[in-house]
Scaffold this motif. Structure first.
Motif, PDB file in Angstrom:
ATOM      1  N   GLU A 181      47.707  94.316  18.933  1.00  0.00           N
ATOM      2  CA  GLU A 181      47.503  95.563  18.793  1.00  0.00           C
ATOM      3  C   GLU A 181      48.603  96.184  19.394  1.00  0.00           C
ATOM      4  O   GLU A 181      49.075  97.387  19.074  1.00  0.00           O
ATOM      5  N   SER A 220      49.070  97.632  22.450  1.00  0.00           N
ATOM      6  CA  SER A 220      48.636  98.754  23.115  1.00  0.00           C
ATOM      7  C   SER A 220      49.474  98.638  24.623  1.00  0.00           C
ATOM      8  O   SER A 220      49.535  97.602  24.849  1.00  0.00           O
ATOM      9  N   ARG A 275      47.425  96.882  26.935  1.00  0.00           N
ATOM     10  CA  ARG A 275      47.398  95.402  26.700  1.00  0.00           C
ATOM     11  C   ARG A 275      48.913  94.606  27.150  1.00  0.00           C
ATOM     12  O   ARG A 275      48.914  93.676  27.745  1.00  0.00           O
TER      13      ARG A 275
END
Lengths: 196, 211
Positions: free
Chosen positions: B22, B24, B27
Motif C-alpha cells: 500500500e 503508506s 508503513r
C-alpha cells in the motif's frame, strides 16, 4: 568534674549503654566463616592503613606512584564503609553489606562535588561461605547492566592478622589489580571521601 | 510439552507485505526501521516458519533470509534448547509474552550464538512478532567469570586444607595423615594441593653436607 556534672555523665553513659543493648546485634545472620570475616574487618573500624599495589595491569597505571590509603570509616550493624583514597582522589568507597544470602561488596564512586559517578554501585554478592580470611564477589546483574565488560569482574577481599588485600580480576582480559595494606601500622585518618 | 509446530503451508496473510504494497508513509517508515535495526526482528508464523526477517539476521547468523525462511525455525535452534523453546513458543501462541527468553541459534559456519528474545503474539495474523539480540559475548564472559569463581573457591578450599594442625615428627619431619600414614612434607603437600616441588640445596646445607 563536680558532682552534678559527674551524675549527668553517668546518666548519659547509662542512656548510651541502654540504647546499645536494645540495638539489633547485627544485620542478617551470616555463615560462621563470613561472621569471622565481618568481625575481622570491623575490628579495624576507625583506623586507616597505607597500602601498595602488588599487581596491576596497564589499565591501572593511573594509580602507580600514588599513596594508597584505606580507611575503615563507618561501621554499623549491617554495613561497613571503607573509603579507598588514591593520592588526593577521594572518589572511591568500598561498601560491605550483610544480606540474607551473604555479604555484598559495592563500589560507591563520587565526583568531587559529591554527586554520583555515572559508573557507580557496581560489585557483587558472595555465592558461598568463603573462608574467614577471604570472600569472593562475582559481578552482579547491576554491574553487567553498566557495561557487559564488567560482567567478567570478580573481586576478592582478604583479611589476615597483618594484612588486608583487595583484588580485582577481569576474566578474559589482562585486567588484574591487587593492593595490599599493612595492618600492623595505622596511619592518620584521611579526609572524608567525596560526598560524605 | 506442547506439540511441535506443524509444517503445513502458511495460509495466514502476511499483512506486512500487503501493507507494504500500500506504500503508506507509516508503513514505509516501519520498513526503514525494520531494515536498519541492529537487533534481529522477525515475524514467525504459527506454522513454525519465519515469514519476515530483517537484515540483522544475515549479519548475525550468516544464513541468507531465504535460507532461514525455507526451514522450520526450530531446526536452527540448538538441540538442547529445543524443548523449552517450543514450550515458550506455545505459550506465546496462546496469548503469553516472552521476556528475555534465551536460546542458541545455529550459524552458517556450524557454531551457535546465544540470543535473548522478547516476543508477543498477533492472533489476527497468526504470527509472533519477536526481537532477538545477540548476547553471545556476554554469555561467554559469564562462563569465564563462573570458571574463575570455581577456581578461586577451589584454591581457597586447598588453603583451608593446609590450615589444619598437622602432626609432624620432631625428628624426621614426616607428617601423619588421616590414615595414620607418615609421609614426607613434599609428599603430603603434593597429595593435598596442586603444589609441586623442585629440589635444590640451601647455602647452609651446601656448606655442611656437600663441601
Amino acid at each position: 568534674m563536680n558532682r552534678s556534672a559527674h551524675s549527668i555523665t553517668l546518666l548519659a553513659f547509662a542512656a548510651v549503654t541502654t540504647a546499645c543493648a536494645t540495638f539489633p546485634p547485627a544485620g542478617p545472620p551470616l555463615a560462621p566463616e563470613q561472621e569471622a570475616f565481618w568481625a575481622a574487618i570491623r575490628a579495624h573500624c576507625g583506623r586507616a592503613y597505607e597500602g601498595r599495589m602488588t599487581f596491576s595491569s596497564a589499565a591501572d597505571t593511573a594509580m602507580a606512584g600514588k599513596r594508597l590509603v584505606m580507611h575503615v570509616r563507618e561501621c554499623n550493624a549491617s554495613e561497613i564503609k571503607i573509603p579507598f583514597h588514591v593520592g588526593e582522589d577521594r572518589s572511591r568507597t568500598w561498601v560491605l553489606t550483610r544480606t540474607e544470602t551473604g555479604i555484598r561488596l559495592k563500589h560507591d564512586h563520587r565526583h568531587v562535588d559529591g554527586t554520583s559517578d555515572a559508573i557507580t554501585w557496581y560489585g557483587g554478592d558472595t555465592r558461598d561461605a568463603g573462608q574467614p580470611h577471604t570472600q569472593i564477589f562475582p559481578a552482579d546483574p547491576h554491574t553487567i547492566s553498566l557495561n557487559p565488560v564488567y560482567g567478567t569482574n570478580v573481586w576478592t577481599m582478604e583479611i589476615h592478622p597483618t594484612r588486608f588485600a583487595y583484588q580485582l580480576i577481569r576474566t578474559g582480559t589482562d585486567r588484574r589489580f591487587r593492593v595490599e595494606f599493612d595492618l600492623t601500622r595505622a596511619v592518620p585518618a584521611p579526609p572524608a571521601p567525596w560526598g560524605s | 510439552m506442547p506439540p511441535p509446530p506443524d509444517n503445513a503451508p502458511d495460509t495466514a496473510p502476511d499483512i506486512t507485505v500487503t501493507a507494504r504494497n500500500e506504500e503508506s508513509p507509516g508503513r514505509r517508515l516501519e520498513d526503514q526501521f525494520f531494515d536498519v535495526a541492529i537487533d534481529m526482528l522477525c515475524l514467525l508464523g504459527y506454522n513454525g516458519h519465519f515469514r519476515r526477517l530483517n537484515p540483522a539476521w544475515e549479519q548475525t547468523l550468516g544464513f541468507t533470509r531465504e535460507e532461514l525462511m525455507s526451514r522450520p525455525f526450530i531446526e536452527f535452534v540448538h538441540p538442547d534448547d529445543r524443548d523449552r523453546t517450543l514450550s515458550q513458543n506455545a505459550e506465546v501462541r496462546q496469548g503469553g509474552k516472552a521476556r528475555s527468553f534465551e536460546n542458541r541459534y545455529l550459524c552458517k559456519d556450524g557454531s551457535y550464538k546465544w540470543l535473548r528474545w522478547n516476543a508477543a503474539p498477533q492472533p489476527e495474523t497468526g504470527g509472533i512478532y519477536s526481537l532477538a539480540r545477540d548476547i553471545t559475548a556476554s554469555k561467554k564472559a559469564e562462563e569465564d567469570r563462573e570458571q574463575l569463581v570455581r577456581e578461586l573457591q577451589a584454591a581457597l578450599a586447598e588453603v583451608q586444607t593446609l590450615r589444619a594442625i598437622l602432626p609432624i615428627c620432631s625428628y624426621c619431619r614426616k607428617i601423619r595423615d588421616d590414615e595414620n600414614y607418615w609421609d614426607t612434607v613434599e609428599g603430603y603437600i603434593s597429595r593435598h594441593t596442586a603444589t609441586q616441588f623442585s629440589h635444590g640445596i640451601c647455602p647452609s646445607c651446601m656448606a655442611s653436607q656437600v663441601e
